[in-house]
Scaffold this motif. Structure first.
Motif, PDB file in Angstrom:
ATOM      1  N   ALA A   1      45.309  33.869  20.646  1.00  0.00           N
ATOM      2  CA  ALA A   1      46.115  32.680  20.362  1.00  0.00           C
ATOM      3  C   ALA A   1      46.369  31.931  21.679  1.00  0.00           C
ATOM      4  N   SER A   2      47.581  31.433  21.879  1.00  0.00           N
ATOM      5  CA  SER A   2      47.825  30.548  23.020  1.00  0.00           C
ATOM      6  C   SER A   2      47.913  31.244  24.367  1.00  0.00           C
ATOM      7  N   THR A   3      47.847  32.584  24.401  1.00  0.00           N
ATOM      8  CA  THR A   3      47.745  33.214  25.722  1.00  0.00           C
ATOM      9  C   THR A   3      46.414  32.872  26.377  1.00  0.00           C
ATOM     10  N   THR A   4      45.480  32.301  25.613  1.00  0.00           N
ATOM     11  CA  THR A   4      44.255  31.734  26.187  1.00  0.00           C
ATOM     12  C   THR A   4      44.583  30.769  27.318  1.00  0.00           C
ATOM     13  N   LYS A   5      45.700  30.077  27.199  1.00  0.00           N
ATOM     14  CA  LYS A   5      46.064  29.062  28.188  1.00  0.00           C
ATOM     15  C   LYS A   5      46.277  29.664  29.577  1.00  0.00           C
ATOM     16  N   ILE A   6      46.517  30.973  29.662  1.00  0.00           N
ATOM     17  CA  ILE A   6      46.608  31.600  30.988  1.00  0.00           C
ATOM     18  C   ILE A   6      45.270  31.482  31.708  1.00  0.00           C
ATOM     19  N   LEU A   7      44.174  31.723  30.998  1.00  0.00           N
ATOM     20  CA  LEU A   7      42.857  31.567  31.617  1.00  0.00           C
ATOM     21  C   LEU A   7      42.601  30.109  31.977  1.00  0.00           C
ATOM     22  N   THR A   8      42.938  29.212  31.068  1.00  0.00           N
ATOM     23  CA  THR A   8      42.720  27.786  31.334  1.00  0.00           C
ATOM     24  C   THR A   8      43.533  27.325  32.533  1.00  0.00           C
ATOM     25  N   ALA A   9      44.785  27.766  32.617  1.00  0.00           N
ATOM     26  CA  ALA A   9      45.640  27.386  33.744  1.00  0.00           C
ATOM     27  C   ALA A   9      45.095  27.940  35.052  1.00  0.00           C
ATOM     28  N   ALA A  10      44.618  29.177  35.028  1.00  0.00           N
ATOM     29  CA  ALA A  10      44.061  29.765  36.249  1.00  0.00           C
ATOM     30  C   ALA A  10      42.822  29.006  36.701  1.00  0.00           C
ATOM     31  N   ALA A  11      41.946  28.684  35.763  1.00  0.00           N
ATOM     32  CA  ALA A  11      40.716  27.964  36.116  1.00  0.00           C
ATOM     33  C   ALA A  11      41.040  26.574  36.652  1.00  0.00           C
ATOM     34  N   LEU A  32      42.545  41.701  30.965  1.00  0.00           N
ATOM     35  CA  LEU A  32      42.130  40.507  31.704  1.00  0.00           C
ATOM     36  C   LEU A  32      43.315  39.572  31.914  1.00  0.00           C
ATOM     37  N   LEU A  33      44.136  39.378  30.896  1.00  0.00           N
ATOM     38  CA  LEU A  33      45.321  38.543  31.074  1.00  0.00           C
ATOM     39  C   LEU A  33      46.212  39.096  32.185  1.00  0.00           C
ATOM     40  N   VAL A  34      46.411  40.408  32.177  1.00  0.00           N
ATOM     41  CA  VAL A  34      47.224  41.029  33.217  1.00  0.00           C
ATOM     42  C   VAL A  34      46.555  40.892  34.581  1.00  0.00           C
ATOM     43  N   ASP A  35      45.253  41.080  34.644  1.00  0.00           N
ATOM     44  CA  ASP A  35      44.545  40.946  35.922  1.00  0.00           C
ATOM     45  C   ASP A  35      44.709  39.542  36.510  1.00  0.00           C
ATOM     46  N   VAL A  36      44.665  38.525  35.649  1.00  0.00           N
ATOM     47  CA  VAL A  36      44.870  37.153  36.126  1.00  0.00           C
ATOM     48  C   VAL A  36      46.266  37.002  36.706  1.00  0.00           C
ATOM     49  N   LEU A  37      47.267  37.534  36.021  1.00  0.00           N
ATOM     50  CA  LEU A  37      48.651  37.413  36.488  1.00  0.00           C
ATOM     51  C   LEU A  37      48.873  38.172  37.792  1.00  0.00           C
TER      52      LEU A  37
END
Length: 497
Positions: free
Chosen positions: A146-156, A390-395
């Protein structure tokens, strides 16, 4: 201190203060929601609001599901006052005790087994300073994000575009008597004057019209034809994974728009079917009000290279745009960010190019994206799969002193009980003011990924993803996740020795 005395922690790197009024803007939006609940119900009906809640675009808790059971009481821990908004990551004490691995693992296992989260739940918890994984239950299993996808988008977007970039909307002279409105990716134009304190509405079409009218009338021109160049983005403007009624939560993706394509001031008004063309029509009206008549309707055309610029307005900074996107779960702007990342990395500025660019940029940070597939850059379309680790790794990477450029990815997330989609969550208990996270909600899907500061002073990154909750609404799954995160804030330290 935060609203009503709620303490707030913000993470920055030593001496680098990266704060402005984004929190106040999000709080103001939350206040409008609080005042406008009755209006929401009158316009959408209770069912419509529940749908908005299910799609992670409303901070409310309305649902058609049965009331959740009374949760177990939160741990009784004293709430240590969090540092004010000026705290820095370098001041997080590396000697602060790590939480008990056994206790965290037990909390994760309890959450995974919680029937409120359904039959498919994964949990990962990692210490930000050391990168030590404290708990991992299914973290490599790709889940519907769902919208936790936006973490990847924000990082990119933060990595590729930088915090200070802005988006230019301009008008050029294509030929004598012909001018062209050129979109540069700003879908948050104001119809009137721009507001220097706003993110949505920083650049105003009335200001652009004033510049253009001044240049034309100075040259003796009082009548023109108007072209529209919105060729910055390519491919379809509507994702095939979006339902027609999603037009309350996302607009057709365009190179320019007024107010993210809304047709009224209502936050869930339907969007313009052609936001760019509507912006061109508004510019034509504004020019007419300033003594320059536009003959006929605006027509699409490509502005010639080297054409003389007659006026231009600039968006808010990329830092501000990304902050708004993650705090308010703004689907349209997330898609715009994905396309801008695509352009910057040599991909096509389409849905396909944007998703490739976002995942590719995250992989380029040295993170394992195996199993990651995203159907769009906002998380609105079903079919995406992202592992919790992956979400945690980005954070964790964003919180690392080695990557100060990524700090906004963590720092600008919504704060529990304070901003954005966490406005009405974590308002009480030991996690209040100490959670920064991105929500994720679709029918049958509830997720949360972010950071929480423990009472012992350790900053933990976490992701909880449940993608088989069933037709139960969002209240029950969110309550289960919030209990887990609250207990993480109060988890005891590991035994000495």
């Amino acid at each position: 201190m935060g609203r009503a005395g709620v303490p707030i922690i913000s993470v920055t790197h030593g001496g680098d203060q990266r704060h402005n009024d984004g929190g106040r803007q999000a709080m103001a939006r939350g206040a409008r929601w609080a005042v406008g609940t009755t209006a929401v119900l009158l316009v959408l009906g209770a069912g419509g609001y529940a749908v908005a809640d299910a799609y992670d675009v409303a901070p409310g808790r309305l649902t058609l599901a049965s009331p959740p059971p009374t949760p177990a009481p939160f741990p009784t821990a004293d709430v240590a006052p969090a540092p004010d908004v000026a705290a820095v990551l370098g001041e997080l004490d590396p000697q602060a005790p790590l939480p008990s691995g056994e206790a965290v693992a037990a909390l994760a296992a309890t959450a995974v087994a919680d029937p409120r989260l359904g039959s498919s739940t994964t949990v990962v918890v990692t210490d930000v300073l050391t990168g030590q994984v404290i708990a991992d239950v299914g973290g490599r299993q790709p889940q519907e994000p769902a919208s936790t996808t936006k973490i990847l988008t924000a990082a990119a977007a933060t990595e590729v575009l930088g915090p200070d970039a802005t988006l230019t909307t301009s008008v050029v002279q294509a030929a004598p008597g012909t001018i062209v409105l050129v979109g540069g990716g700003d879908m948050m134009l104001a119809a009137g004057a721009g507001d220097p304190a706003a993110v949505n509405g920083r650049a105003g079409l009335a200001d652009l019209a004033a510049q253009v009218a001044q240049a034309l009338t100075a040259a003796g021109v009082t009548q023109v034809t108007l072209g529209l160049d919105d060729t910055l983005f390519t491919g379809p403007s509507w994702n095939p994974g979006w339902a027609p009624d999603h037009n309350r939560y996302v607009a057709p993706i365009s190179a320019l728009a007024i107010d993210i394509g809304h047709t009224s001031d209502h936050p869930y008004s339907v969007r313009q079917p052609d936001p760019a063309l509507e912006a061109a029509r508004q510019l034509a009206r504004a020019l007419g009000e300033r003594g320059v008549a536009v003959v006929g309707d605006p027509v699409r055309m490509t502005a010639p290279e080297g054409a003389t610029r007659l006026g231009a307005v600039e968006s808010a900074s990329m830092r501000e745009i990304v902050r708004l996107t993650v705090q308010e779960s703004e689907n349209t702007i997330a898609e715009v960010l994905g396309r801008l990342v695509a352009i910057a990395t040599g991909e096509a500025a389409s849905f396909e190019g944007a998703t490739r660019a976002v995942v590719g940029t995250v992989a380029g940070l040295g993170l394992d994206t195996t199993g990651t597939v995203i159907a769009d850059c906002s998380g609105l379309a079903a079919g995406s799969r992202i592992p919790a680790d992956l979400l945690v790794d980005v954070l964790v990477l964003a919180g690392s002193p080695a990557h100060p450029e990524l700090l906004p990815v963590v720092d600008d997330l919504a704060v529990g009980g304070w901003t954005g989609t966490l406005l009405d969550r974590f308002g009480q208990g030991p996690a209040r003011g100490l959670v920064r996270a991105k929500t994720g909600s679709l029918p049958g899907v509830t997720s949360l990924a972010g950071t929480v500061l423990t009472q012992g002073g350790r900053l933990l990154a976490f992701a909880v993803m449940a993608d088989a909750t069933g037709a139960v609404g969002q209240d029950r799954p969110r309550a289960a996740i919030d209990e887990l995160v609250t207990r993480l804030a109060a988890v005891p330290p590991a035994a000495a020795g």
